[in-house]
Design an enzyme around this catalytic site. Structure first.
Site, short mmCIF file in Angstrom:
data_model
loop_
_atom_site.label_atom_id
_atom_site.label_comp_id
_atom_site.label_asym_id
_atom_site.label_seq_id
_atom_site.Cartn_x
_atom_site.Cartn_y
_atom_site.Cartn_z
CG ASP A 100 54.94 34.78 45.40
OD1 ASP A 100 55.06 35.53 44.41
OD2 ASP A 100 53.85 34.59 45.96
CD GLU A 114 51.85 41.66 48.30
OE1 GLU A 114 51.35 40.88 47.45
OE2 GLU A 114 51.26 42.67 48.71
CG ASN A 149 52.61 46.76 48.49
OD1 ASN A 149 53.82 46.56 48.34
ND2 ASN A 149 51.75 45.76 48.62
CG HIS A 152 53.25 38.44 43.73
ND1 HIS A 152 53.32 37.57 44.79
CD2 HIS A 152 52.55 39.52 44.17
CE1 HIS A 152 52.67 38.09 45.83
NE2 HIS A 152 52.20 39.27 45.48
CD GLU A 166 47.38 44.55 44.25
OE1 GLU A 166 46.28 44.33 43.74
OE2 GLU A 166 48.07 43.67 44.80
O1 9MR Z 1 47.55 35.79 49.50
C1 9MR Z 1 46.31 36.47 49.56
C2 9MR Z 1 45.17 35.49 49.35
O2 9MR Z 1 45.10 34.60 50.47
C3 9MR Z 1 43.87 36.22 49.19
O3 9MR Z 1 42.85 35.32 48.86
C4 9MR Z 1 44.01 37.26 48.09
C5 9MR Z 1 42.73 38.04 47.94
O4 9MR Z 1 42.72 38.85 46.85
O5 9MR Z 1 45.06 38.17 48.41
C6 9MR Z 1 46.30 37.52 48.47
O6 9MR Z 1 47.29 38.47 48.74
C7 9MR Z 1 47.48 39.48 47.76
C8 9MR Z 1 47.93 40.73 48.48
O7 9MR Z 1 47.02 41.07 49.49
C9 9MR Z 1 48.11 41.90 47.53
N1 9MR Z 1 48.99 41.55 46.43
C10 9MR Z 1 48.70 40.30 45.75
C11 9MR Z 1 48.58 39.16 46.75
C12 9MR Z 1 48.36 37.84 46.02
O8 9MR Z 1 47.16 37.85 45.33
#
Ligand code: 9MR
Length: 459
Positions: free
Chosen positions: A267, A265, A202, A238, A160
């Site tokens: 969903d 990722e 990513n 997402h 990101e």
């Molecule tokens: O699913 C993850 C969540 O449990 C954490 O709290 C969060 C922290 O920022 O990150 C989520 O995973 C993220 C991933 O690492 C990067 N892309 C977006 C995902 C969803 O927010």
């Protein structure tokens, strides 16, 4: 069930009645072919993965679905910077190691997520800037990728880093403020630490051809042209209630740059379209031969970060949803990845080993070798430093550059001078090498460096 059988017959994939249903053998793909996500994906040369919260590995209902359906895992949080280096220089691998063990015991590969990200940084890193942060972040990449060396299928080296909206540019962050070359420095450090892992960039909101995905596309194209080691691009996916019509075309344009693509990722917002979107994303991946795998961001709806969106393939009781059926059907109907392995292996191994040993054997100090990636007007030099039989507590590599050549940028070493005789000293994390141990650094320059030879001195 009937529908699925008809569909499979219609596309005449090479699946036969020999697929005895009910025989569960985790590592043999054919026994379960067509009846689980992992078997169907494997049959097409791909993986199907899930993000895992390691705390749930002791919940049997969760593990039952995970082990039956998935042949790849990624830590939802446990391999992030705040988890792995909570205090500077103190590394904690408990959660990540637990996931790797689970994967190894169950025939799953592991995606690594994520070495560098502007979020979920430990407090000490959030408070850093400039060259202190640059050195700390590259050390983080080196240490974590070294710890997991040989165990990770693909690393999200950088997550990101591009801005949302129409700019197509980088997102502002403390990492970005260390210099625009931070991403390539991270990829080079990751390659040096784990040469076997595929290295991915990513991001999200890249689900079609748009300003953000084009910004990333331009970076990947630039990296490929300059020999920056990048192997794959992850599309988080997402998704909401519709899918961009050029989702597949976007994957394909990246693949055409010579990188793998992965859905990392996935969903999808619940609602009438959820199952259709899941099916369409899977078909898009199957239609792109360099789309090597799909990961969903959790197992059951209640495991999801999206809470009430019910965004995943299994309900909270672990029952398969309509979306699951669409994904499975798309995996079964899709083409396999054309097998290219025979072309790869013969190129590397025979050339390398014979050249190295004769040149550097009995060095007490250190030796260095350079590999150049040159183009008109510029070059990138990747330098390998090998410690002699006494090991090193520091090293220094010198080059005499031809006139007109100038160093513009260095990673994993500190340069003194930029023209003529230029010296590169170790940074704090890569000076200490055991006997025969190798580390790498690199520099970029303008002009031509052809014919340069390094000299290495150790302390
Ligand atoms: O699913 C993850 C969540 O449990 C954490 O709290 C969060 C922290 O920022 O990150 C989520 O995973 C993220 C991933 O690492 C990067 N892309 C977006 C995902 C969803 O927010």
């Amino acid at each position: 069930m009937k529908h699925r059988r008809v569909l499979r017959a219609a596309v005449t994939v090479a699946v036969t009645g020999a697929l005895a249903a009910g025989m569960t053998m985790a590592l043999t793909t054919s026994a379960n072919a067509g009846t689980t996500l992992r078997a169907s994906a494997a049959e097409k040369g791909r993986y199907f993965g899930a993000a895992v919260a390691t705390g749930k590995l002791s919940t049997s209902a969760y593990v039952t679905v995970l082990n039956r359906e998935f042949n790849s895992v990624v830590a939802e949080n446990e391999m992030k910077w705040d988890a792995t280096e909570p205090q500077q220089g103190q590394f904690r691998y408990t959660g990540g190691d637990r996931l790797v063990s689970h994967a190894q015991a169950n025939g799953m590969s592991v995606r690594g997520h994520a070495l560098l990200w502007y979020q979920q940084q430990p407090g000490w890193a959030q408070n850093m800037s400039g060259s202190t942060l640059r050195s700390a972040m590259i050390n983080h990449v080196t240490q974590v990728a070294t710890h997991y060396r040989g165990k990770i299928h693909s690393w999200d080296v950088v997550n990101e880093a591009f801005a949302d909206g129409g700019s197509g540019g980088r997102r502002d962050s403390n990492l970005q403020r260390t210099g625009n070359d931070w991403i390539e420095a991270a990829f080079r450090a990751a390659r040096a630490a784990d040469p076997g892992a595929k290295l991915c960039y990513n991001d999200y909101n890249t689900d079609g051809i748009n300003a953000k995905s084009t910004g990333i596309y331009n970076m990947v194209r630039d990296f490929k042209s300059r020999g920056v080691p990048i192997d794959c691009v992850g599309f988080q996916s997402h998704l909401g209630t519709s899918l961009a019509s050029d989702y597949q075309a976007n994957l394909q344009r990246f693949a055409d740059l010579g990188v793998d693509v992965q859905i990392t990722e996935l969903d999808v917002m619940t609602g009438g379209n959820q199952a259709n979107i899941y099916g369409a994303v899977t078909r898009a991946c199957m239609n792109v031969s360099r789309c090597t795998g799909i990961t969903v961001w959790g197992v059951r709806d209640c495991d999801s970060w999206r809470g009430s969106d019910n965004a995943l393939l299994f309900d909270c009781n672990g029952n398969k949803k309509a979306a699951y059926t669409n994904v499975l059907n798309a995996l079964n109907a899709g083409p396999g990845i054309p097998t290219d392995p025979p072309t790869d292996p013969p190129t590397d191994p025979p050339t390398d080993p014979p050249t190295d040993p004769p040149t550097d054997p009995p060095t007490v100090g250190c030796s260095a070798s350079v590999s150049l990636n040159s183009w008109t007007g510029g070059f990138v030099a990747s330098v390998k430093v090998t410690a002699g039989s006494a090991g090193t507590s520091g090293w220094n590599v010198g080059f005499t550059l031809p006139s007109g050549a100038s160093v513009t940028n260095t990673w994993s070493a500190t340069a003194s001078g930029s023209t003529g005789t230029v010296r590169f000293a170790n940074v704090n994390y890569n000076g200490r090498l055991g006997a025969g141990q190798v580390t790498e650094f690199g520099f970029q320059g303008t002009g031509s460096a052809s014919g340069v030879t390094p000299t290495c001195t150790a302390s």
